[in-house]
Design an enzyme around this catalytic site. Structure first.
Site, PDB file in Angstrom:
ATOM      1  N   ASP A 286       0.855  -1.188   0.000  1.00 30.51           N
ATOM      2  CA  ASP A 286       0.000   0.000   0.000  1.00 30.51           C
ATOM      3  C   ASP A 286       0.891   1.238   0.000  1.00 30.51           C
ATOM      4  O   ASP A 286       1.269   1.743  -1.035  1.00 30.51           O
ATOM      5  CB  ASP A 286      -0.924  -0.080   1.226  1.00 30.51           C
ATOM      6  CG  ASP A 286      -1.916   1.058   1.286  1.00 30.51           C
ATOM      7  OD1 ASP A 286      -1.964   1.850   0.322  1.00 30.51           O
ATOM      8  OD2 ASP A 286      -2.654   1.154   2.278  1.00 30.51           O
TER       9      ASP A 286
ATOM     10  N   ARG B 255      -9.982 -13.501   6.875  1.00 30.17           N
ATOM     11  CA  ARG B 255      -8.796 -14.100   6.261  1.00 30.17           C
ATOM     12  C   ARG B 255      -9.108 -15.384   5.496  1.00 30.17           C
ATOM     13  O   ARG B 255      -8.446 -15.718   4.527  1.00 30.17           O
ATOM     14  CB  ARG B 255      -7.742 -14.435   7.323  1.00 30.17           C
ATOM     15  CG  ARG B 255      -7.085 -13.223   7.973  1.00 30.17           C
ATOM     16  CD  ARG B 255      -5.843 -13.670   8.740  1.00 30.17           C
ATOM     17  NE  ARG B 255      -5.400 -12.703   9.729  1.00 30.17           N
ATOM     18  CZ  ARG B 255      -4.603 -11.661   9.476  1.00 30.17           C
ATOM     19  NH1 ARG B 255      -4.173 -11.461   8.257  1.00 30.17           N
ATOM     20  NH2 ARG B 255      -4.242 -10.842  10.428  1.00 30.17           N
TER      21      ARG B 255
HETATM   22  P1  IMP Z   1       2.060  -0.600   3.728  1.00 26.50           P
HETATM   23  O1  IMP Z   1       3.200  -0.502   4.691  1.00 26.50           O
HETATM   24  O2  IMP Z   1       1.209   0.643   3.729  1.00 26.50           O
HETATM   25  O3  IMP Z   1       2.501  -1.005   2.337  1.00 26.50           O
HETATM   26  O4  IMP Z   1       1.060  -1.701   4.307  1.00 26.50           O
HETATM   27  C1  IMP Z   1       1.197  -3.057   4.026  1.00 26.50           C
HETATM   28  C2  IMP Z   1       0.439  -3.914   5.015  1.00 26.50           C
HETATM   29  O5  IMP Z   1      -0.767  -3.279   5.438  1.00 26.50           O
HETATM   30  C3  IMP Z   1       0.015  -5.212   4.382  1.00 26.50           C
HETATM   31  O6  IMP Z   1       0.967  -6.229   4.546  1.00 26.50           O
HETATM   32  C4  IMP Z   1      -1.312  -5.502   5.067  1.00 26.50           C
HETATM   33  O7  IMP Z   1      -1.117  -6.244   6.244  1.00 26.50           O
HETATM   34  C5  IMP Z   1      -1.869  -4.152   5.413  1.00 26.50           C
HETATM   35  N1  IMP Z   1      -2.826  -3.680   4.381  1.00 26.50           N
HETATM   36  C6  IMP Z   1      -2.675  -2.674   3.498  1.00 26.50           C
HETATM   37  N2  IMP Z   1      -3.755  -2.532   2.719  1.00 26.50           N
HETATM   38  C7  IMP Z   1      -4.627  -3.478   3.104  1.00 26.50           C
HETATM   39  C8  IMP Z   1      -5.952  -3.865   2.665  1.00 26.50           C
HETATM   40  O8  IMP Z   1      -6.544  -3.317   1.723  1.00 26.50           O
HETATM   41  N3  IMP Z   1      -6.514  -4.909   3.326  1.00 26.50           N
HETATM   42  C9  IMP Z   1      -5.914  -5.567   4.344  1.00 26.50           C
HETATM   43  N4  IMP Z   1      -4.679  -5.252   4.786  1.00 26.50           N
HETATM   44  C10 IMP Z   1      -4.048  -4.210   4.177  1.00 26.50           C
HETATM   45 MG    MG Z   2      -3.138  -6.872   8.247  1.00 25.40          MG
END
Ligand code: IMP
Ligand code: MG
Length: 233
Positions: free
Chosen positions: A156, A219
């Site tokens: 994300d 999940r």
């Molecule tokens: P980042 O550090 O913002 O890239 O977040 C990554 C982590 O956030 C992922 O490994 C997920 O655990 C969680 N995450 C981000 N977006 C989603 C989503 O749409 N659904 C569920 N978990 C998410």
């Molecule tokens: Mg999560």
């Protein structure tokens, strides 16, 4: 690879609606009604848990068949890059979201591989990133000199991954790659969140299923689905 068109998605929901009885009472709290739901007696337990979550799902984004086909392609592409490695490939699963992806990927990988698990926390109980990464569970083996592939559920902001890459490359692996099942637009645009391969580029929606959770729920859904906004807002 892009996810299905809106029409295809709608067909997909209709399909799942046919196989799953609507309005099944579910265990736990139903986030849309805020009511505690009752389990069905064992004699009438449904075939899958999908029906328990139906009220919370807006649409199925990626169905089971599309997931399994793409995971196989990702595994085959990875094997091709590592055909001449001297030792088994080490797959690192970032718990818990990538666990379904890891087990399917590992079985689809036509070369010997070993599994390692790591748990980090970047998100709290909600749906937005905090940017704070903490190791909850570290690897059990040394990865020095080894060929390593990190399997991620979803990118994300990419904060979790860029931190993880820095942490793991400091352990001097022979090679270090990232294969992510899903990627959101923000990560696609950020140059320092490079990954070797991506399963699906998706829109900026909160998704659950196939390992991904919201408050530890959803999940076990076999597909990736978009949650109704009222569930997480
Ligand atoms: P980042 O550090 O913002 O890239 O977040 C990554 C982590 O956030 C992922 O490994 C997920 O655990 C969680 N995450 C981000 N977006 C989603 C989503 O749409 N659904 C569920 N978990 C998410
Ligand atoms: Mg999560």
């Amino acid at each position: 690879l892009h996810v299905r068109s809106r029409r295809q998605r709608q067909m997909c929901i209709r399909d799942s609606a046919q196989t799953v009885p609507y309005g099944h009472p579910a265990f736990g709290r139903d986030p849309t009604t805020d009511q505690t739901r009752q389990r069905k007696p064992m004699s009438t337990v449904p075939e899958s848990a999908t029906s328990y979550y139906e009220n919370s799902i807006e649409e199925v984004l990626i169905d089971e068949e599309t997931l399994s086909k793409r995971v196989k392609e990702l595994a085959e592409a990875t094997a091709a890059r590592h055909a001449d490695d001297p030792e088994d490939l080490i797959l690192i699963c970032v718990l818990k979201g990538a666990v379904m992806f890891l087990t399917d990927f590992s079985r689809a990988l036509p070369i010997p591989n070993q599994m390692e698990f790591m748990a980090v926390s970047s998100y709290g109980a909600g749906a937005s990133s905090s940017g704070v990464v903490r190791i909850l569970k570290d690897l059990e083996r040394d990865i020095t000199g080894r060929d390593v592939v990190i399997l991620e559920d979803i990118l994300d902001s990419g904060l979790t991954l860029s931190w993880l890459l820095r942490n793991l490359s400091a352990r001097n692996p022979r090679s270090l790659e990232v294969v992510t099942l899903l990627r959101k637009p923000e990560a696609r645009q950020t140059v320092n969140v490079e990954c070797t391969d991506v399963g699906f580029d998706i829109d900026d929606d909160f998704v659950v299923g196939y390992g991904l959770d919201f408050n530890e729920q959803f999940r076990s859904l076999p597909f990736v689905a978009k949650l109704k906004p009222e569930v997480f807002q």
